[in-house]
Scaffold this active site. Structure first.
Site, PDB file in Angstrom:
ATOM      1  N   ALA A  54      -7.485  48.318  34.568  1.00 63.24           N
ATOM      2  CA  ALA A  54      -8.882  48.632  34.247  1.00 63.24           C
ATOM      3  C   ALA A  54      -8.963  50.061  33.712  1.00 63.24           C
ATOM      4  O   ALA A  54      -8.202  50.947  34.125  1.00 63.24           O
ATOM      5  CB  ALA A  54      -9.753  48.504  35.501  1.00 63.24           C
ATOM      6  N   GLU A  56      -6.849  40.820  27.765  1.00 64.40           N
ATOM      7  CA  GLU A  56      -5.424  41.045  28.015  1.00 64.40           C
ATOM      8  C   GLU A  56      -4.894  40.009  29.003  1.00 64.40           C
ATOM      9  O   GLU A  56      -3.830  39.425  28.788  1.00 64.40           O
ATOM     10  CB  GLU A  56      -5.192  42.442  28.594  1.00 64.40           C
ATOM     11  CG  GLU A  56      -5.498  43.570  27.660  1.00 64.40           C
ATOM     12  CD  GLU A  56      -5.433  44.927  28.339  1.00 64.40           C
ATOM     13  OE1 GLU A  56      -5.614  45.919  27.619  1.00 64.40           O
ATOM     14  OE2 GLU A  56      -5.204  45.009  29.556  1.00 64.40           O
TER      15      GLU A  56
END
Length: 150
Positions: free
Chosen positions: A18, A88
């Protein structure tokens, strides 16, 4: 310094994390992996100013052999909200070799947000130190190298 627009060389690991963790846990894991001899694609060092963010991530994914997902509360929030980390993760879940690293959360929380990711065998910082986890990943990468040569 690498020129803008060049394809990155093949890396051992693509480190998915993140944005909020880029200077904390993700940077720590990146540094420990590199110290163990693992080449890591890490957005903080591999995306230069002025480069198209998503396209560089796409190139990094294409040029990495193994995916490592640093799963934190911030990553789970980003995945749940369909942010960049979710994109992703979608690509990484299609790979044979994806290593989840759970940090400051639980596998129950992971399974609640992503049952596919939660079903992968992984590592957890509540059971092992980040240093130990980096060593285990480095050993797996070395073993994978040996298997590819056979």
């Amino acid at each position: 310094m690498e020129s803008v627009g060049l394809q990155p060389e093949l890396r051992d690991i693509f480190l998915c994390h993140a944005w909020d963790d880029r200077r904390g846990a993700a940077a720590e894991l990146n540094d420990l992996l590199e110290a163990a001899g693992v080449s890591v694609w890490f957005s903080e060092k591999d995306i230069l100013l002025g480069q198209p963010f998503m396209r560089e991530i796409d190139r990094g994914l294409a040029k990495s052999r193994v995916g490592v997902v640093l799963i934190t509360p911030a990553l789970l929030e980003r995945v749940n909200n369909r942010g960049v980390s979710d994109k992703e993760l979608s690509e990484l879940l299609a790979r044979d070799l994806l290593i989840p690293v759970v940090h400051e959360t639980t596998y129950d929380e992971v399974r609640r947000i992503s049952p596919l990711l939660g079903s992968r065998n992984g590592l957890d910082t509540s059971a092992d130190s980040m240093e130990s986890i980096a060593t285990k990943i480095a050993e797996l990468v070395a073993l994978d190298d040996e298997l590819e040569r056979v």
